[in-house]
Design a protein around this motif. Structure first.
Motif, PDB file in Angstrom:
ATOM      1  N   ALA A 327       5.094 -88.637 108.951  1.00  0.00           N
ATOM      2  CA  ALA A 327       4.676 -88.150 107.631  1.00  0.00           C
ATOM      3  C   ALA A 327       5.612 -87.022 107.197  1.00  0.00           C
ATOM      4  O   ALA A 327       6.214 -86.347 108.049  1.00  0.00           O
ATOM      5  CB  ALA A 327       3.237 -87.652 107.690  1.00  0.00           C
ATOM      6  N   PRO A 328       5.737 -86.826 105.911  1.00  0.00           N
ATOM      7  CA  PRO A 328       6.589 -85.727 105.442  1.00  0.00           C
ATOM      8  C   PRO A 328       6.117 -84.389 105.999  1.00  0.00           C
ATOM      9  O   PRO A 328       4.924 -84.168 106.216  1.00  0.00           O
ATOM     10  CB  PRO A 328       6.456 -85.779 103.918  1.00  0.00           C
ATOM     11  N   SER A 329       7.066 -83.552 106.200  1.00  0.00           N
ATOM     12  CA  SER A 329       6.764 -82.209 106.693  1.00  0.00           C
ATOM     13  C   SER A 329       6.930 -81.210 105.553  1.00  0.00           C
ATOM     14  O   SER A 329       7.926 -81.240 104.824  1.00  0.00           O
ATOM     15  CB  SER A 329       7.700 -81.860 107.852  1.00  0.00           C
ATOM     16  N   ILE A 330       5.940 -80.357 105.389  1.00  0.00           N
ATOM     17  CA  ILE A 330       5.956 -79.350 104.313  1.00  0.00           C
ATOM     18  C   ILE A 330       6.000 -77.983 104.967  1.00  0.00           C
ATOM     19  O   ILE A 330       5.089 -77.602 105.720  1.00  0.00           O
ATOM     20  CB  ILE A 330       4.722 -79.461 103.406  1.00  0.00           C
ATOM     21  N   GLU A 331       7.051 -77.263 104.667  1.00  0.00           N
ATOM     22  CA  GLU A 331       7.204 -75.914 105.198  1.00  0.00           C
ATOM     23  C   GLU A 331       7.174 -74.937 104.025  1.00  0.00           C
ATOM     24  O   GLU A 331       7.926 -75.078 103.058  1.00  0.00           O
ATOM     25  CB  GLU A 331       8.519 -75.799 105.969  1.00  0.00           C
ATOM     26  N   ILE A 332       6.292 -73.987 104.126  1.00  0.00           N
ATOM     27  CA  ILE A 332       6.141 -72.975 103.059  1.00  0.00           C
ATOM     28  C   ILE A 332       6.477 -71.632 103.661  1.00  0.00           C
ATOM     29  O   ILE A 332       5.883 -71.210 104.664  1.00  0.00           O
ATOM     30  CB  ILE A 332       4.702 -72.966 102.498  1.00  0.00           C
ATOM     31  N   ARG A 333       7.397 -70.966 103.044  1.00  0.00           N
ATOM     32  CA  ARG A 333       7.773 -69.639 103.533  1.00  0.00           C
ATOM     33  C   ARG A 333       8.053 -68.730 102.337  1.00  0.00           C
ATOM     34  O   ARG A 333       8.187 -69.168 101.200  1.00  0.00           O
ATOM     35  CB  ARG A 333       8.994 -69.724 104.444  1.00  0.00           C
ATOM     36  N   VAL A 420       1.171 -81.543  98.150  1.00  0.00           N
ATOM     37  CA  VAL A 420       1.094 -82.886  98.725  1.00  0.00           C
ATOM     38  C   VAL A 420       2.483 -83.510  98.685  1.00  0.00           C
ATOM     39  O   VAL A 420       3.154 -83.482  97.636  1.00  0.00           O
ATOM     40  CB  VAL A 420       0.084 -83.755  97.947  1.00  0.00           C
ATOM     41  N   ALA A 421       2.894 -84.056  99.816  1.00  0.00           N
ATOM     42  CA  ALA A 421       4.172 -84.746  99.917  1.00  0.00           C
ATOM     43  C   ALA A 421       3.904 -86.178 100.369  1.00  0.00           C
ATOM     44  O   ALA A 421       3.167 -86.400 101.344  1.00  0.00           O
ATOM     45  CB  ALA A 421       5.107 -84.041 100.891  1.00  0.00           C
ATOM     46  N   VAL A 422       4.492 -87.160  99.684  1.00  0.00           N
ATOM     47  CA  VAL A 422       4.297 -88.574  99.984  1.00  0.00           C
ATOM     48  C   VAL A 422       5.671 -89.219 100.113  1.00  0.00           C
ATOM     49  O   VAL A 422       6.535 -89.034  99.227  1.00  0.00           O
ATOM     50  CB  VAL A 422       3.470 -89.265  98.880  1.00  0.00           C
ATOM     51  N   ASP A 423       5.866 -89.985 101.233  1.00  0.00           N
ATOM     52  CA  ASP A 423       7.148 -90.686 101.352  1.00  0.00           C
ATOM     53  C   ASP A 423       7.046 -92.067 100.704  1.00  0.00           C
ATOM     54  O   ASP A 423       5.987 -92.466 100.200  1.00  0.00           O
ATOM     55  CB  ASP A 423       7.594 -90.762 102.806  1.00  0.00           C
ATOM     56  N   SER A 424       8.139 -92.813 100.746  1.00  0.00           N
ATOM     57  CA  SER A 424       8.194 -94.105 100.080  1.00  0.00           C
ATOM     58  C   SER A 424       8.102 -95.265 101.057  1.00  0.00           C
ATOM     59  O   SER A 424       8.496 -96.405 100.733  1.00  0.00           O
ATOM     60  CB  SER A 424       9.505 -94.215  99.274  1.00  0.00           C
ATOM     61  N   LEU A 429       3.302 -92.637 103.869  1.00  0.00           N
ATOM     62  CA  LEU A 429       2.633 -91.575 104.614  1.00  0.00           C
ATOM     63  C   LEU A 429       2.683 -90.294 103.781  1.00  0.00           C
ATOM     64  O   LEU A 429       3.629 -90.052 103.030  1.00  0.00           O
ATOM     65  CB  LEU A 429       3.309 -91.353 105.966  1.00  0.00           C
ATOM     66  N   SER A 430       1.680 -89.506 103.937  1.00  0.00           N
ATOM     67  CA  SER A 430       1.609 -88.255 103.167  1.00  0.00           C
ATOM     68  C   SER A 430       1.146 -87.131 104.053  1.00  0.00           C
ATOM     69  O   SER A 430       0.565 -87.359 105.131  1.00  0.00           O
ATOM     70  CB  SER A 430       0.659 -88.392 101.976  1.00  0.00           C
ATOM     71  N   SER A 431       1.385 -85.956 103.581  1.00  0.00           N
ATOM     72  CA  SER A 431       0.924 -84.764 104.290  1.00  0.00           C
ATOM     73  C   SER A 431       0.660 -83.679 103.259  1.00  0.00           C
ATOM     74  O   SER A 431       1.156 -83.729 102.131  1.00  0.00           O
ATOM     75  CB  SER A 431       1.959 -84.298 105.319  1.00  0.00           C
ATOM     76  N   THR A 432      -0.105 -82.737 103.638  1.00  0.00           N
ATOM     77  CA  THR A 432      -0.442 -81.623 102.751  1.00  0.00           C
ATOM     78  C   THR A 432      -0.249 -80.312 103.487  1.00  0.00           C
ATOM     79  O   THR A 432      -0.319 -80.251 104.724  1.00  0.00           O
ATOM     80  CB  THR A 432      -1.906 -81.705 102.253  1.00  0.00           C
ATOM     81  N   ASN A 433      -0.027 -79.316 102.706  1.00  0.00           N
ATOM     82  CA  ASN A 433       0.026 -77.955 103.225  1.00  0.00           C
ATOM     83  C   ASN A 433      -0.464 -77.045 102.108  1.00  0.00           C
ATOM     84  O   ASN A 433      -0.361 -77.384 100.923  1.00  0.00           O
ATOM     85  CB  ASN A 433       1.443 -77.577 103.642  1.00  0.00           C
ATOM     86  N   SER A 434      -1.012 -75.974 102.439  1.00  0.00           N
ATOM     87  CA  SER A 434      -1.606 -75.090 101.420  1.00  0.00           C
ATOM     88  C   SER A 434      -1.130 -73.666 101.621  1.00  0.00           C
ATOM     89  O   SER A 434      -0.728 -73.267 102.717  1.00  0.00           O
ATOM     90  CB  SER A 434      -3.135 -75.143 101.470  1.00  0.00           C
ATOM     91  N   LEU A 435      -1.209 -72.962 100.534  1.00  0.00           N
ATOM     92  CA  LEU A 435      -0.835 -71.546 100.516  1.00  0.00           C
ATOM     93  C   LEU A 435      -1.863 -70.806  99.679  1.00  0.00           C
ATOM     94  O   LEU A 435      -2.209 -71.230  98.572  1.00  0.00           O
ATOM     95  CB  LEU A 435       0.561 -71.351  99.913  1.00  0.00           C
ATOM     96  N   LYS A 436      -2.350 -69.745 100.215  1.00  0.00           N
ATOM     97  CA  LYS A 436      -3.254 -68.887  99.454  1.00  0.00           C
ATOM     98  C   LYS A 436      -2.443 -67.795  98.775  1.00  0.00           C
ATOM     99  O   LYS A 436      -1.648 -67.118  99.433  1.00  0.00           O
ATOM    100  CB  LYS A 436      -4.313 -68.260 100.369  1.00  0.00           C
ATOM    101  N   VAL A 437      -2.653 -67.685  97.504  1.00  0.00           N
ATOM    102  CA  VAL A 437      -1.966 -66.656  96.712  1.00  0.00           C
ATOM    103  C   VAL A 437      -3.000 -65.633  96.292  1.00  0.00           C
ATOM    104  O   VAL A 437      -3.951 -65.936  95.555  1.00  0.00           O
ATOM    105  CB  VAL A 437      -1.265 -67.256  95.476  1.00  0.00           C
ATOM    106  N   GLN A 438      -2.843 -64.436  96.787  1.00  0.00           N
ATOM    107  CA  GLN A 438      -3.737 -63.338  96.445  1.00  0.00           C
ATOM    108  C   GLN A 438      -3.120 -62.586  95.278  1.00  0.00           C
ATOM    109  O   GLN A 438      -2.024 -62.028  95.397  1.00  0.00           O
ATOM    110  CB  GLN A 438      -3.915 -62.402  97.644  1.00  0.00           C
ATOM    111  N   VAL A 439      -3.797 -62.590  94.125  1.00  0.00           N
ATOM    112  CA  VAL A 439      -3.304 -61.880  92.947  1.00  0.00           C
ATOM    113  C   VAL A 439      -3.620 -60.401  93.113  1.00  0.00           C
ATOM    114  O   VAL A 439      -4.785 -60.017  93.291  1.00  0.00           O
ATOM    115  CB  VAL A 439      -3.929 -62.428  91.649  1.00  0.00           C
ATOM    116  N   VAL A 440      -2.587 -59.610  93.080  1.00  0.00           N
ATOM    117  CA  VAL A 440      -2.746 -58.162  93.239  1.00  0.00           C
ATOM    118  C   VAL A 440      -3.010 -57.548  91.882  1.00  0.00           C
ATOM    119  O   VAL A 440      -2.285 -57.809  90.917  1.00  0.00           O
ATOM    120  CB  VAL A 440      -1.493 -57.547  93.889  1.00  0.00           C
TER     121      VAL A 440
END
Length: 1000
Positions: A327-333, A420-424, A429-440
């Motif tokens: 499945a696709p890999s999602i990296e958030i940095r 969400v990332a989906v390959d062809s 196959l798909s994968s998800t990753n999430s990020l929480k954004v805290q508004v200051v």
């Protein structure tokens, strides 16, 4: 632009690899450089973008990216650097680059085993090569295996030699048989083989090559193909057949039996694949993962089982076919100034739109369509993905996670962003990753009051520190940005009157309020938060001070005095009082009443007007006194009193009357009387009182020479100028006496002065005074009328003489002109013809047209008329005036009515008997008269003339009768003209006007 650098492996820490700012023209001031990918081998200077090595050494042979490189392929270490503009606070830029890791000679070539075994049949021909297992070197290129060297003992030097063959970019050492071998003489030899790389300095190692002499085996196995290729799907099960190699041997028996084995195969090949030694079938024995290795390359050795075995080698290449098993890999940095911690990013709510919150890298270990990935942000959130670099492949993409709309902490404080990332692949196959954004929170909201305007009522006479009201405000921010402090913003006049609790917002009064001094207070309440910078909100507060009945009614005056006129009818307004009450509403509603009164007066509530119930008479009572009471409507009520005095005033209902002198009297003044001398005094009385009885004197007529002056206060008449000859005669002064009432009333006195040396003819003087009494007041009687008349006669005589001379000159001129023209005409006549008259003299009137005018001595002589129009002259001469005798019934008589005050002498009859009453009859003389003539006697409108029927008329010395007679002639047309008699001048010594003749 993709940055590319080169660096040798194994460099010490802090070795400069390159400078992004200087090498690629990137800014070196006001920007932040941050290494996103490349750790732990690299570090980047945040200000200059310089790339350095770290404590972790870069070992080309240990890098994962360089593990399975084919010979000659470069080794790259990839890195990513984000660049953030700190001045414009714009989104970061992402710079991708790679560092080519250059190989250094840090590895020694080694053989697979320290002892290498090689079996050679005894009947091997000279020159036959035998393959020696190759040595391997982890280095590449020139640092790889460069040469082999064989060292033999004396017994083997002449029998064996070494040659190196190039086989598919690989140096293959071969042992060459250089002599005849005899197993029976020497069945084994120990040689030393040395391998050396091409580094500088070179590295080398050696192994023991043990050669065993075998019995003769004539034929070596031979593979059907020199290169075997197969495709193996990843994730193939254990035991799955990959391919089968096959070799044939022409020998028989044991020499033809072939044993298959891996030759120069890596550990990975040996772990993943199994080679059947008898059949040459290669099967799967371990998990095949293309993502770990995409190709397996090795050699298979086929060796017969003869006493002197022979072998053959074939190359095998197994390509691993990708299956969509990843499945696709999602990296958030984090990116730039935005850091992530435990899957959460903090971002200020005031960041501009399209601010990068994170760097999202999506990759798929598969390849081809299986690695073509589509990446989206799921859900309704104000974020989107923006591709960060165009250099990525389908299997590896990088995106900026950016804001799409302004963030508002007060609306949403936290976002969970699911990517969400989906390959062809098929299936995908798909994968998800999430990020929480805290508004200051940023202090972007000013405090807001629940009511922007508040109005309250608060009673006066309060106690200090009483609570007036409470205000409250809210702030949509949080933390210290929402903590509020209250304060008052008042004008100088209200300063110190109120206070507010800075925390609770309670407003209290600090002083005692007095509505009569100030009825309303207005000020602003300020709520300031504790943010930086602080924001403020304001609200307006109005405090209406409620009235209490703490003030008595108050009259505007301490006492009232009114004056009224006598004879005022009942219920007439006498005066008005004003009463005020500093209170308000019912406390200021005042009722007035009259006290100590017999009902003579009433007062109107609402207007304060005092009305009288009686009629005032000064003779009965001149002063009235009473008291007024004012009561307010408070509870309990308050009252006040005031005294009122009413004075009855006199009404100016009487005009002044003259007590002296009488109108019919006169005062004799000698001509030599000195100017400034009092010559008479007018006395008058007024039965009114006060100003209505105060009198002023003035001369309103009969003083054309300004000979006299009267004192306005005393009525004394003084002579102002020297008496001249023209002043002789009777003078009539019209004196007006006015009182000072409003409206003023007046009386008129006639004061007569007779200026003469003597009083010889008193009868004449009485006649003059009587005529003055009948003469209108607007006609001046002053001085001698004959004085001016004599001057007029002289002027007329002089004018007549001048006229005669002018007419004579004109006649002479006309005669000369006619004479000249007649002579000219005769010279041009024909014989026998008479001359025609072009010019004719004016026709003379008929002899019967002459008339006689009989005038007495006293009449002024008529001036001679100039000869202008003979017909007009004849018409004038034909008119005669005749004073008709007593027998004429239509003769007019003039009555001059006289009004005298009681006690005056009856001069009217005497005046009528001595006044000339001419009877005038106009007889037409010339029927050719074209104009209309009238006789008009112009007299003042106040005089009235009536016929008396009196046939007699006598005169005095100074006055003569005027008799005009005409000889009447009979004509067809009756009266064609009338003579107008107009008064020429009024004389104070004359009983009537002086007449002048005017033809119209």
């Amino acid at each position: 632009t993709r940055a590319v650098y080169k660096v040798r492996e194994e460099q010490p820490p802090n070795t400069l690899i390159g400078s992004l700012a200087s090498d690629y023209g990137l800014p070196d001031v006001g920007h932040l450089y941050k290494l996103e990918v490349g750790a732990p081998y690299l570090r980047v200077d945040g200000k200059t973008g310089d790339i350095y090595t770290t404590e972790t050494s870069i070992d080309r042979e240990s890098l994962r990216e360089c593990q399975h490189l084919l010979p000659g392929q470069p080794c790259y270490l990839e890195f990513e650097v984000s660049i953030t503009d700190l001045i414009l606070t714009s989104g970061p830029r992402l710079l991708e680059g790679q560092i080519e890791v250059l190989d250094i000679n840090d590895n020694t070539p080694n053989f697979a085993s320290p002892v290498l075994t090689l079996s050679i049949p005894e009947n091997t021909n000279v020159g036959t090569p035998f393959t020696i297992p190759v040595a391997t070197d982890r280095d590449s290129g020139a640092n790889g295996v460069a040469s082999y060297e064989l060292t033999a003992g004396p017994e083997a030097q002449e029998l064996f030699g070494l040659q190196v063959a190039e086989d598919q970019d690989e140096k293959q050492p071969q042992l060459i048989v250089m002599g005849n071998l005899d197993r029976e003489q020497w069945d084994s030899y120990d040689l030393t083989i040395k391998v050396q790389d091409g580094g500088n300095p070179p590295r080398a190692s050696s192994a023991l090559l043990r050669i065993t002499i075998l019995d003769m085996n004539d034929n070596a196995p031979k593979f059907e193909k020199a290169l075997y290729e197969a495709e193996l799907s990843e994730n193939s099960p254990v035991g799955h057949s990959v391919l089968q190699v096959k070799a044939n041997d022409s020998d028989q028996g044991a020499n033809a039996e072939i044993d298959y084995s891996f030759h120069q195969a890596s550990d990975m090949v040996r772990r993943l694949l199994r080679l059947d030694r008898a059949t040459g079938l290669i099967t799967v024995q371990g998990p095949i993962d293309r993502e770990d290795v995409n190709m397996l390359k090795f050699s298979v050795l086929a060796k017969d089982k003869g006493a002197n075995p022979k072998s053959a080698r074939a190359q095998v290449v197994v390509n691993i076919k990708d299956m969509n098993d990843n499945a696709p890999s999602i990296e958030i940095r984090g990116i730039g100034l935005v850091t992530h911690q435990d899957g959460m990013a903090n971002i200020s709510e005031d960041v501009p739109v399209k601010t990068a919150v994170a760097l999202v890298q999506v990759s798929d270990r598969d390849e081809g369509e299986n690695a073509a990935v589509t990446c989206v942000v799921a859900g309704d959130v104000p974020f989107q993905l923006q591709q960060a670099s165009e250099t990525g492949s389908d299997s590896k993409k990088k995106y900026f996670l950016q804001t799409t709309t302004p963030l508002d902490y007060e609306a949403v404080k936290e976002y969970t962003i699911e990517i969400v990332a989906v390959d062809s692949g098929n299936p995908p196959l798909s994968s998800t990753n999430s990020l929480k954004v805290q508004v200051v929170d940023v202090n972007d909201n000013a405090p807001v009051f629940s009511q922007s305007y508040t109005e309250v009522a608060f009673p006066e006479n309060n106690e200090p520190d009483d609570l007036v009201m409470e205000v409250s405000a809210t702030d949509a921010d949080s933390g210290s940005n929402a903590q509020l402090v209250y304060s008052l913003l008042t004008d100088p006049s209200s300063k110190g009157s109120f206070s507010i609790d800075p925390d609770s917002g309670e407003i209290r009064v600090k002083a005692v309020l007095d509505r009569e001094q100030r009825e309303r207070y207005e000020f602003s309440v300020v709520a300031a938060d504790k943010g930086s910078p602080s924001l403020k909100g304001t609200a307006s507060v109005a405090i209406n001070v409620m009235d209490r009945n703490d003030n008595d009614p108050k009259f505007m005056l301490s006492g009232y005095n009114f004056s009224v006129m006598e004879n005022m009818p009942p219920l007439s307004p006498v005066g008005m009082v004003t009463v005020i009450d500093a209170d308000k509403g019912e406390n200021a509603r005042i009722q007035l009443s009259v006290e100590q009164d017999n009902g003579d007066f009433v007062i109107q509530n609402g207007t304060g007007t005092i009305l009288s119930s009686i009629s005032f008479h000064l003779e009965q009572q001149s002063t009235y006194t009473f008291r007024l009471k004012a009561v307010d409507g408070g509870d309990p009520p308050r009252s006040a009193y005031v005294g009122v005095t009413i004075n009855v005033l006199d009404e100016n209902d009487n005009a002044p009357f003259i007590t002296s002198p009488s109108n019919a009297t006169y005062k004799h003044i000698l001509p030599h009387t000195s100017p400034g001398q009092q010559v008479s005094k007018v006395k008058a009385e007024d039965i009114d009182s006060g100003v209505n009885a105060e009198l002023t004197y003035s001369i309103t007529g009969g003083n054309p020479f300004e000979l006299f002056q009267i004192s306005p206060q005393s009525g004394d008449i003084t002579l102002e100028k020297e008496i001249l000859r023209k002043h002789h005669g009777l003078h009539r002064l019209v004196v007006r006496v006015n009182d000072k009432g409003k409206p003023s009333r007046h009386g008129t006195a006639l004061v007569h002065f007779y200026v003469n040396e003597t009083l010889a003819n008193r009868t004449l003087l009485d006649t003059l005074v009587g005529h003055s009494l009948d003469t209108p007041l607007d006609i001046d009687i002053a001085g001698d009328p004959e004085y001016e008349r004599r001057k007029q006669r002289s002027n007329i005589l002089f004018g007549v003489i001048a006229g005669i001379v002018a007419v004579t000159l004109v006649i002479v001129l006309v005669v000369l002109v006619r004479y000249c023209r007649q002579r000219e005409a005769k010279s041009g006549y024909q014989g026998g013809k008479k001359e025609t008259k072009d010019l004719s003299a004016p026709k003379q009137a008929s002899k019967g047209g002459k008339s006689k005018n009989k005038v007495k001595k006293s009449k002024s002589p008529k001036p001679p008329k100039p000869v202008e129009d003979e017909e007009e002259t004849g018409l004038q001469k034909s008119l005669k005036f005749n004073l008709m005798n007593d027998s004429v019934s239509d003769s007019p008589r003039i009555h001059l009515p006289l009004n005298y005050p009681p006690g005056s002498p009856d001069l009217g009859r005497h005046y009528r008997s001595n006044s000339p009453l001419p009877s005038i009859q106009l007889q037409p003389q010339s029927p050719s008269a074209s104009k209309k003539h009238q006789v008009v006697q112009d007299l003042p409108a106040t005089n009235t003339f009536v016929g008396t029927g009196d046939n007699n008329s006598t005169g005095s010395e100074q006055y003569s009768d005027y008799s005009y007679r005409t000889n009447p002639q009979k004509y067809t047309n009756k009266q064609v003209g009338e003579l107008v008699l107009r008064p020429a001048a009024a004389s104070p010594l004359h009983r009537g006007p002086i007449w002048t003749e005017v033809w119209e």
